[in-house]
Design a protein around this motif. Sequence first.
Motif, mmCIF file in Angstrom:
data_model
loop_
_atom_site.group_PDB
_atom_site.id
_atom_site.type_symbol
_atom_site.label_atom_id
_atom_site.label_comp_id
_atom_site.label_asym_id
_atom_site.label_seq_id
_atom_site.Cartn_x
_atom_site.Cartn_y
_atom_site.Cartn_z
ATOM 1 N N GLU A 36 0.855 -1.197 0.000
ATOM 2 C CA GLU A 36 0.000 0.000 0.000
ATOM 3 C C GLU A 36 0.888 1.242 0.000
ATOM 4 O OE1 GLU A 36 -3.481 0.781 1.188
ATOM 5 O OE2 GLU A 36 -4.086 -1.161 0.415
ATOM 6 N N PRO A 37 0.516 2.287 -0.766
ATOM 7 C CA PRO A 37 1.316 3.516 -0.715
ATOM 8 C C PRO A 37 1.189 4.161 0.666
ATOM 9 C CG PRO A 37 -0.672 3.850 -2.025
ATOM 10 C CD PRO A 37 -0.625 2.392 -1.650
ATOM 11 N N GLU A 38 2.263 4.768 1.080
ATOM 12 C CA GLU A 38 2.258 5.463 2.370
ATOM 13 C C GLU A 38 1.334 6.675 2.276
ATOM 14 O OE1 GLU A 38 3.864 4.975 5.394
ATOM 15 O OE2 GLU A 38 4.286 3.005 4.551
ATOM 16 N N PRO A 39 0.493 6.912 3.304
ATOM 17 C CA PRO A 39 -0.353 8.108 3.247
ATOM 18 C C PRO A 39 0.520 9.359 3.275
ATOM 19 C CG PRO A 39 -0.569 6.997 5.378
ATOM 20 C CD PRO A 39 0.312 6.139 4.510
ATOM 21 N N GLN A 40 0.156 10.344 2.458
ATOM 22 C CA GLN A 40 0.918 11.586 2.435
ATOM 23 C C GLN A 40 0.607 12.397 3.682
ATOM 24 O OE1 GLN A 40 -0.073 13.522 -1.243
ATOM 25 N NE2 GLN A 40 1.690 12.615 -2.251
ATOM 26 N N GLU A 41 1.635 13.018 4.211
ATOM 27 C CA GLU A 41 1.442 13.858 5.384
ATOM 28 C C GLU A 41 0.680 15.111 4.983
ATOM 29 O OE1 GLU A 41 3.997 15.745 9.014
ATOM 30 O OE2 GLU A 41 4.573 13.870 8.045
ATOM 31 N N ARG A 42 -0.302 15.482 5.793
ATOM 32 C CA ARG A 42 -1.096 16.673 5.499
ATOM 33 C C ARG A 42 -0.244 17.917 5.694
ATOM 34 N NH1 ARG A 42 -5.411 17.510 9.023
ATOM 35 N NH2 ARG A 42 -6.447 18.665 7.412
ATOM 36 N N GLN A 43 -0.439 18.877 4.802
ATOM 37 C CA GLN A 43 0.272 20.140 4.894
ATOM 38 C C GLN A 43 -0.503 21.055 5.840
ATOM 39 O OE1 GLN A 43 2.569 21.842 2.287
ATOM 40 N NE2 GLN A 43 3.401 19.856 1.768
ATOM 41 N N ILE A 44 0.034 21.268 7.024
ATOM 42 C CA ILE A 44 -0.607 22.117 8.028
ATOM 43 C C ILE A 44 0.236 23.374 8.190
ATOM 44 C CG2 ILE A 44 -1.394 22.282 10.418
ATOM 45 C CD1 ILE A 44 -2.907 20.183 8.768
ATOM 46 N N ARG A 45 -0.407 24.523 8.145
ATOM 47 C CA ARG A 45 0.280 25.811 8.286
ATOM 48 C C ARG A 45 0.321 26.188 9.756
ATOM 49 N NH1 ARG A 45 1.458 30.734 5.505
ATOM 50 N NH2 ARG A 45 2.656 31.847 7.076
ATOM 51 N N HIS A 46 1.520 26.367 10.295
ATOM 52 C CA HIS A 46 1.691 26.804 11.674
ATOM 53 C C HIS A 46 1.629 28.327 11.709
ATOM 54 C CE1 HIS A 46 2.906 22.996 13.696
ATOM 55 N NE2 HIS A 46 2.938 22.647 12.420
ATOM 56 N N LEU A 47 0.696 28.841 12.491
ATOM 57 C CA LEU A 47 0.523 30.293 12.585
ATOM 58 C C LEU A 47 1.389 30.854 13.701
ATOM 59 C CD1 LEU A 47 -3.352 30.643 12.257
ATOM 60 C CD2 LEU A 47 -1.624 31.081 10.518
ATOM 61 N N ASP A 48 2.195 31.841 13.359
ATOM 62 C CA ASP A 48 2.922 32.601 14.359
ATOM 63 C C ASP A 48 2.338 34.015 14.362
ATOM 64 O OD1 ASP A 48 3.902 33.806 12.049
ATOM 65 O OD2 ASP A 48 5.900 32.924 12.226
ATOM 66 N N ALA A 49 2.921 34.917 15.132
ATOM 67 C CA ALA A 49 2.361 36.265 15.260
ATOM 68 C C ALA A 49 2.301 36.982 13.913
ATOM 69 C CB ALA A 49 3.175 37.082 16.259
ATOM 70 N N ARG A 50 3.338 36.854 13.082
ATOM 71 C CA ARG A 50 3.354 37.541 11.794
ATOM 72 C C ARG A 50 2.284 36.994 10.853
ATOM 73 N NH1 ARG A 50 4.973 36.861 6.752
ATOM 74 N NH2 ARG A 50 5.637 38.675 5.547
ATOM 75 N N SER A 51 2.241 35.675 10.694
ATOM 76 C CA SER A 51 1.272 35.093 9.757
ATOM 77 C C SER A 51 -0.160 35.281 10.255
ATOM 78 C CB SER A 51 1.571 33.617 9.497
ATOM 79 O OG SER A 51 1.551 32.861 10.687
ATOM 80 N N LEU A 52 -0.347 35.276 11.566
ATOM 81 C CA LEU A 52 -1.680 35.499 12.124
ATOM 82 C C LEU A 52 -2.209 36.868 11.714
ATOM 83 C CD1 LEU A 52 -3.954 34.507 14.066
ATOM 84 C CD2 LEU A 52 -2.749 35.783 15.851
#
Length: 196
Positions: A3-19
């Motif tokens: 079975e193909p390995e499930p791809q890791e989900r792309q999660i955006r980490h919010l810091d003060a600037r990106s928030l």
Amino acid sequence: MPEPEPQERQIRHLDARSLRGLAHPLRMQLLDSLRFSGPATASQLAERLGESSGATSYHLRQLAAYGFVEDAPEHGKGRERWWRTSHEGLYFDEALFTDSNPAVRGALDMVMHEVATKHAQQVYTWLGNRHTWPEEWVQGSDMSDMTLRLTPRLANELIEKMHALVDSYRDLPEAADAPDAERVRIHTHTFPISTD
């Protein structure tokens, strides 16, 4: 074949600037629309959200400057500019919740209130439209609330276990091609309440 390995989900980490780059109601609506409906142009998003294409263009460029959206050139024709999200979800850096900067606290409050409003709107939409869904989906829905007595450590443990359980249902082969499979929204809210 393995079975193909499930791809890791792309999660955006919010810091003060990106928030601060996200903290605008229209930007959050644009991001949600792209996440749930797929790539689109500023004009398509304007029509979908009842906004002007000038406003959606401006806020898409701002989202791009902060890394939330990117070009989707495989969709465009000629001069048409298509946009897509750069991630599948958001993760709030723990430091945001204790930041002493009033601008960061204000941005966090605005984003969290927009998320709560969006959750409520989705529930209201379901309640108003559930009669249009097959009985199996009415039976497969849930609106529950439970009250427990927990410590902060136990509350965090519960949250982690709930998230792990939901993730275990992500991308199941059984649902991939099933004719009765639909996208399902799951909201979780865990917070202390006063007993007064």
